[in-house]
Design an enzyme around this catalytic site. Structure first.
Site, mmCIF file in Angstrom:
data_model
loop_
_atom_site.group_PDB
_atom_site.id
_atom_site.type_symbol
_atom_site.label_atom_id
_atom_site.label_comp_id
_atom_site.label_asym_id
_atom_site.label_seq_id
_atom_site.Cartn_x
_atom_site.Cartn_y
_atom_site.Cartn_z
ATOM 1 N N SER A 32 -5.474 -16.574 -15.036
ATOM 2 C CA SER A 32 -5.986 -16.401 -13.678
ATOM 3 C C SER A 32 -5.748 -17.633 -12.822
ATOM 4 O O SER A 32 -6.150 -18.734 -13.176
ATOM 5 C CB SER A 32 -7.496 -16.154 -13.703
ATOM 6 O OG SER A 32 -7.793 -15.039 -14.477
ATOM 7 N N HIS A 85 -5.522 -7.307 -20.416
ATOM 8 C CA HIS A 85 -6.794 -7.716 -21.014
ATOM 9 C C HIS A 85 -7.470 -6.526 -21.683
ATOM 10 O O HIS A 85 -7.350 -5.390 -21.211
ATOM 11 C CB HIS A 85 -7.732 -8.242 -19.922
ATOM 12 C CG HIS A 85 -7.186 -9.399 -19.143
ATOM 13 N ND1 HIS A 85 -6.433 -9.237 -18.003
ATOM 14 C CD2 HIS A 85 -7.279 -10.736 -19.354
ATOM 15 C CE1 HIS A 85 -6.082 -10.429 -17.543
ATOM 16 N NE2 HIS A 85 -6.572 -11.355 -18.331
ATOM 17 N N TYR A 87 -10.548 -5.901 -21.547
ATOM 18 C CA TYR A 87 -11.578 -5.314 -20.658
ATOM 19 C C TYR A 87 -10.995 -4.271 -19.703
ATOM 20 O O TYR A 87 -11.722 -3.478 -19.117
ATOM 21 C CB TYR A 87 -12.351 -6.393 -19.882
ATOM 22 C CG TYR A 87 -11.532 -7.274 -18.957
ATOM 23 C CD1 TYR A 87 -11.007 -6.781 -17.768
ATOM 24 C CD2 TYR A 87 -11.292 -8.598 -19.275
ATOM 25 C CE1 TYR A 87 -10.249 -7.589 -16.923
ATOM 26 C CE2 TYR A 87 -10.549 -9.417 -18.443
ATOM 27 C CZ TYR A 87 -10.029 -8.907 -17.262
ATOM 28 O OH TYR A 87 -9.283 -9.701 -16.445
ATOM 29 N N GLU A 88 -9.672 -4.258 -19.554
ATOM 30 C CA GLU A 88 -9.047 -3.218 -18.726
ATOM 31 C C GLU A 88 -8.981 -1.888 -19.481
ATOM 32 O O GLU A 88 -8.634 -0.865 -18.891
ATOM 33 C CB GLU A 88 -7.626 -3.635 -18.339
ATOM 34 C CG GLU A 88 -7.572 -4.868 -17.446
ATOM 35 C CD GLU A 88 -6.140 -5.339 -17.230
ATOM 36 O OE1 GLU A 88 -5.434 -4.725 -16.408
ATOM 37 O OE2 GLU A 88 -5.730 -6.304 -17.887
ATOM 38 N N ALA A 115 -7.850 -19.163 -17.925
ATOM 39 C CA ALA A 115 -9.043 -19.778 -17.350
ATOM 40 C C ALA A 115 -10.168 -19.547 -18.347
ATOM 41 O O ALA A 115 -10.240 -18.478 -18.956
ATOM 42 C CB ALA A 115 -9.375 -19.124 -16.013
ATOM 43 N N MET A 213 -11.527 -14.395 -21.929
ATOM 44 C CA MET A 213 -11.359 -12.963 -22.212
ATOM 45 C C MET A 213 -9.900 -12.581 -22.486
ATOM 46 O O MET A 213 -9.489 -11.455 -22.245
ATOM 47 C CB MET A 213 -11.876 -12.144 -21.025
ATOM 48 C CG MET A 213 -13.299 -12.498 -20.604
ATOM 49 S SD MET A 213 -13.773 -11.631 -19.103
ATOM 50 C CE MET A 213 -15.293 -12.502 -18.670
ATOM 51 N N ASN A 237 -15.017 -23.229 -14.999
ATOM 52 C CA ASN A 237 -16.462 -23.280 -14.717
ATOM 53 C C ASN A 237 -17.149 -23.704 -15.995
ATOM 54 O O ASN A 237 -16.587 -23.561 -17.076
ATOM 55 C CB ASN A 237 -16.959 -21.879 -14.311
ATOM 56 C CG ASN A 237 -16.652 -20.842 -15.382
ATOM 57 O OD1 ASN A 237 -15.514 -20.360 -15.479
ATOM 58 N ND2 ASN A 237 -17.614 -20.518 -16.204
ATOM 59 N N HIS A 249 -16.216 -14.858 -10.311
ATOM 60 C CA HIS A 249 -14.746 -14.876 -10.359
ATOM 61 C C HIS A 249 -14.197 -15.762 -9.238
ATOM 62 O O HIS A 249 -13.165 -16.402 -9.400
ATOM 63 C CB HIS A 249 -14.216 -13.444 -10.244
ATOM 64 C CG HIS A 249 -12.726 -13.330 -10.418
ATOM 65 N ND1 HIS A 249 -12.075 -13.746 -11.562
ATOM 66 C CD2 HIS A 249 -11.758 -12.870 -9.594
ATOM 67 C CE1 HIS A 249 -10.768 -13.536 -11.426
ATOM 68 N NE2 HIS A 249 -10.554 -13.011 -10.244
#
Ligand code: HPA
Length: 274
Positions: A32, A85, A87-88, A115, A213, A237, A249
């Protein structure tokens, strides 16, 4: 059941080879906000994922979904602009399918970036972390199912999934540039929610330094295929519960934007030496 077959990998690889006149040596998968590297690929041939047989297509808005084959400082590279990913909704095998295709077109070195949230409290948002090792806590594995020995062995060794040689190289380059580089263990989860503070305390106890992720399925498949991997996390972060603020995000993308220049300098110097 195996979702992707050797024949599908070969078809995807043949298609890419039909579009490109040279053999890429290095695969690049960018996380990302770190996709800007794509702009620095010279003599780039751009192949949209949907044109490549059996390639998954990205569902995330703003992820371009293209493979760029070209040169960086004289080295031939294949760069994924947009990755897949779990999560998709993709299984781990599909998220890692492009890595198998890379191997099939002759790539044996892979740079993966992402990230990640900083679990190690000595880290700061904006740090770059060399991945020394990972914890696959996705609960899934891209090698589930019958093993095709043309792709690798049934029980692959993971004792040096992240190449010691390439880590030493990255550290050397960072030192020459006076960049500080953290080094630690990446924890891979499926997401898409960020972790709870209790989960972050657990991951710290387990030995994790950063959490994200992506990456772990790709690196398991790369190990299976005998590829040499360099992994770099952008600590976008601090992970949940460390600072008294919610995660978003937007923060991840803002930090990536801030470290973009340092990240580019590092990888643009590392790639020709890989
Ligand atoms: N957790 C999981 N994934 C992430 C994070 C995080 O804090 N930051 C960026 N990707």
């Amino acid at each position: 059941m195996s979702q992707t077959s050797y024949a599908q990998i070969q078809e995807a690889a043949s298609y890419i080879q039909s579009r490109v006149s040279f053999k890429p040596e290095i695969g690049l998968i960018l996380g990302s906000g770190l996709g800007v590297l794509a702009d620095l690929v010279e003599e780039a041939v751009t192949i949209p994922y949907h044109e490549i047989p059996h390639f998954p297509t990205s569902t995330v808005e703003g992820h371009a979904g293209e493979l760029l084959v070209g040169k960086i400082h004289g080295r031939s590279v294949a760069l994924m602009k947009g990755r897949f990913h779990m999560y998709e909704g993709y299984g781990p095998e599909l998220t890692a399918f492009p890595v198998r295709v890379m191997k099939a077109i002759g790539i044996d070195k892979l740079l993966v970036t992402n990230a990640a949230g900083g679990i190690n409290t000595s880290y700061n948002a904006g740090d770059l972390m060399l991945i020394s090792d990972h914890l696959n806590l996705t609960g899934r594995n891209p090698l589930f199912g019958p093993n095709d020995s043309q792709l690798g062995v049934r029980f692959p060794d993971m004792s040096e999934a992240y190449s010691r040689r390439l880590r030493a190289l990255a550290k050397e380059v960072a030192a020459e540039m006076n960049f500080s580089l953290q080094e630690g263990v990446y924890v891979g989860l499926t997401g898409p929610n960020y972790e709870t503070p209790a989960e972050i305390r657990m991951l710290r106890t387990l030995g994790g330094d950063a959490v994200g992720m992506s990456t772990v399925s790709e690196v398991i498949v790369a190990s299976h295929a005998g590829m040499e991997v360099l992994g770099i996390s952008c600590i976008s972060n601090m992970a949940a519960g460390i600072l008294d603020q919610p995660l978003s995000h937007d923060e991840v993308m803002e930090t990536a934007e801030q470290v973009k220049e340092q990240f580019l300098k590092l990888v643009m110097t590392v790639i020709p030496k890989m």
